[in-house]
Design an enzyme around this catalytic site. Structure first.
Site, PDB file in Angstrom:
ATOM      1  N   CYS A   8     -12.473 -26.563  21.224  1.00 30.61           N
ATOM      2  CA  CYS A   8     -12.523 -27.743  20.349  1.00 30.61           C
ATOM      3  C   CYS A   8     -11.382 -28.710  20.676  1.00 30.61           C
ATOM      4  CB  CYS A   8     -12.429 -27.282  18.892  1.00 30.61           C
ATOM      5  SG  CYS A   8     -12.154 -28.638  17.737  1.00 30.61           S
ATOM      6  N   ASP A  30      -7.025 -41.878  17.082  1.00 25.26           N
ATOM      7  CA  ASP A  30      -8.234 -41.634  17.862  1.00 25.26           C
ATOM      8  C   ASP A  30      -7.983 -42.055  19.319  1.00 25.26           C
ATOM      9  OD1 ASP A  30     -11.515 -41.456  16.900  1.00 25.26           O
ATOM     10  OD2 ASP A  30     -11.047 -42.115  18.941  1.00 25.26           O
ATOM     11  N   HIS A  46     -10.705 -24.764  11.719  1.00 28.38           N
ATOM     12  CA  HIS A  46     -11.859 -25.259  12.461  1.00 28.38           C
ATOM     13  C   HIS A  46     -13.127 -25.060  11.631  1.00 28.38           C
ATOM     14  CE1 HIS A  46     -14.314 -26.292  15.985  1.00 28.38           C
ATOM     15  NE2 HIS A  46     -15.116 -25.320  15.579  1.00 28.38           N
ATOM     16  N   ASN A  86     -18.685 -38.556   9.625  1.00 31.56           N
ATOM     17  CA  ASN A  86     -20.007 -38.268  10.182  1.00 31.56           C
ATOM     18  C   ASN A  86     -20.213 -36.776   9.987  1.00 31.56           C
ATOM     19  OD1 ASN A  86     -20.283 -40.950  11.026  1.00 31.56           O
ATOM     20  ND2 ASN A  86     -19.254 -40.535  12.970  1.00 31.56           N
ATOM     21  N   GLY A  92     -24.437 -38.332  13.321  1.00 29.37           N
ATOM     22  CA  GLY A  92     -23.641 -38.918  14.397  1.00 29.37           C
ATOM     23  C   GLY A  92     -22.392 -38.152  14.772  1.00 29.37           C
ATOM     24  N   THR A  94     -19.980 -35.962  16.677  1.00 31.29           N
ATOM     25  CA  THR A  94     -19.944 -35.493  18.070  1.00 31.29           C
ATOM     26  C   THR A  94     -18.887 -34.416  18.285  1.00 31.29           C
ATOM     27  OG1 THR A  94     -18.427 -37.281  18.701  1.00 31.29           O
ATOM     28  CG2 THR A  94     -20.786 -37.685  19.015  1.00 31.29           C
ATOM     29  N   HIS A  97     -15.630 -30.521  14.491  1.00 30.95           N
ATOM     30  CA  HIS A  97     -14.467 -30.133  13.684  1.00 30.95           C
ATOM     31  C   HIS A  97     -14.283 -31.297  12.711  1.00 30.95           C
ATOM     32  CE1 HIS A  97     -10.087 -28.400  13.653  1.00 30.95           C
ATOM     33  NE2 HIS A  97     -10.270 -29.159  12.582  1.00 30.95           N
ATOM     34  N   HIS A  99     -13.593 -34.308  10.506  1.00 33.79           N
ATOM     35  CA  HIS A  99     -12.547 -35.327  10.595  1.00 33.79           C
ATOM     36  C   HIS A  99     -12.954 -36.527   9.758  1.00 33.79           C
ATOM     37  CE1 HIS A  99     -15.381 -35.610  13.924  1.00 33.79           C
ATOM     38  NE2 HIS A  99     -15.265 -36.918  13.847  1.00 33.79           N
ATOM     39  N   HIS A 101     -12.553 -40.464   9.522  1.00 30.13           N
ATOM     40  CA  HIS A 101     -12.147 -41.657  10.263  1.00 30.13           C
ATOM     41  C   HIS A 101     -11.467 -42.615   9.287  1.00 30.13           C
ATOM     42  CE1 HIS A 101     -14.660 -41.145  14.002  1.00 30.13           C
ATOM     43  NE2 HIS A 101     -15.394 -40.409  13.184  1.00 30.13           N
TER      44      HIS A 101
HETATM   45  P1  AMP Z   1     -17.466 -38.295  15.578  1.00 29.65           P
HETATM   46  O1  AMP Z   1     -18.447 -38.970  16.471  1.00 29.65           O
HETATM   47  O2  AMP Z   1     -17.464 -38.734  14.155  1.00 29.65           O
HETATM   48  O3  AMP Z   1     -17.560 -36.786  15.717  1.00 29.65           O
HETATM   49  O4  AMP Z   1     -16.048 -38.739  16.090  1.00 29.65           O
HETATM   50  C1  AMP Z   1     -15.328 -38.098  17.088  1.00 29.65           C
HETATM   51  C2  AMP Z   1     -14.117 -38.949  17.323  1.00 29.65           C
HETATM   52  O5  AMP Z   1     -13.169 -38.193  18.030  1.00 29.65           O
HETATM   53  C3  AMP Z   1     -14.395 -40.198  18.155  1.00 29.65           C
HETATM   54  O6  AMP Z   1     -13.941 -41.349  17.428  1.00 29.65           O
HETATM   55  C4  AMP Z   1     -13.598 -39.972  19.424  1.00 29.65           C
HETATM   56  O7  AMP Z   1     -13.070 -41.163  19.920  1.00 29.65           O
HETATM   57  C5  AMP Z   1     -12.521 -39.014  18.960  1.00 29.65           C
HETATM   58  N1  AMP Z   1     -11.961 -38.107  19.943  1.00 29.65           N
HETATM   59  C6  AMP Z   1     -12.645 -37.298  20.781  1.00 29.65           C
HETATM   60  N2  AMP Z   1     -11.779 -36.524  21.479  1.00 29.65           N
HETATM   61  C7  AMP Z   1     -10.537 -36.853  21.048  1.00 29.65           C
HETATM   62  C8  AMP Z   1      -9.212 -36.413  21.367  1.00 29.65           C
HETATM   63  N3  AMP Z   1      -8.997 -35.478  22.275  1.00 29.65           N
HETATM   64  N4  AMP Z   1      -8.167 -36.979  20.736  1.00 29.65           N
HETATM   65  C9  AMP Z   1      -8.368 -37.944  19.807  1.00 29.65           C
HETATM   66  N5  AMP Z   1      -9.571 -38.387  19.444  1.00 29.65           N
HETATM   67  C10 AMP Z   1     -10.641 -37.863  20.061  1.00 29.65           C
HETATM   68 ZN    ZN Z   2     -11.559 -27.268  16.018  1.00 31.07          ZN
END
Ligand code: AMP
Ligand code: ZN
Length: 135
Positions: A8, A30, A46, A86, A92, A94, A97, A99, A101
């Site tokens: 992750c 981000d 996690h 998300n 949406g 991706t 884990h 988070h 925004h």
């Molecule tokens: P989501 O699509 O809501 O799951 O958002 C995932 C977010 O994680 C996106 O805004 C990515 O730009 C961000 N992201 C992915 N990998 C990393 C990372 N290693 N460090 C910081 N942000 C990340």
């Molecule tokens: Zn994680």
């Protein structure tokens, strides 16, 4: 117990990237910001969904949302924020884990910001045009 996942990106993030932290959550910027100062607030554990988080984790997450807002306000003086989760692939997500925004918004950063998060469904977003819309 889902404490950490070795695959992750948020479990394996370099701790020096953490801007704020408390017992149950951390906050960092981000990597691919939507706007300058775009931050993510994540639980230390996690888990994928906000609804798997305990009440204590939910409170800890929102504590950091508020602290991060103060920090971004001081550093960048945005005019508003979008705060969003998300939750689930269909929504949406991706990185699986949880988070939150925290997306600072700046007057004029889009031509017409009305509707904000409603724009995940572009056809439905402009409810103020309901009378003019066919769908
Ligand atoms: P989501 O699509 O809501 O799951 O958002 C995932 C977010 O994680 C996106 O805004 C990515 O730009 C961000 N992201 C992915 N990998 C990393 C990372 N290693 N460090 C910081 N942000 C990340
Ligand atoms: Zn994680």
């Amino acid at each position: 117990m889902t404490m950490k996942s070795t695959t992750c990106p948020f479990c394996t993030i370099d701790e020096s990237k953490n801007v704020l932290e408390n017992d149950r959550a951390v906050a960092f910027y981000d990597n691919f910001p939507v706007t300058p100062g775009h931050a993510l607030i994540v639980p230390r554990r996690h888990i994928a969904s906000f609804f798997e988080a305990t009440k204590e984790e939910q409170a800890a997450l929102f504590e950091l949302v508020s602290e991060m807002r103060e920090r971004v306000l001081a550093e960048r003086a945005p005019d508003g924020f979008n705060i969003g989760i998300n939750d689930g692939t269909a929504a949406g997500q991706t990185v699986m884990h949880l988070h939150i925004h925290l997306i600072p918004r700046y007057a004029g950063d889009t031509e017409d910001p009305r509707g904000g998060v409603r724009w995940i469904m572009p056809v439905k977003a402009p409810y103020w045009k309901k009378g003019e819309r066919k769908t």
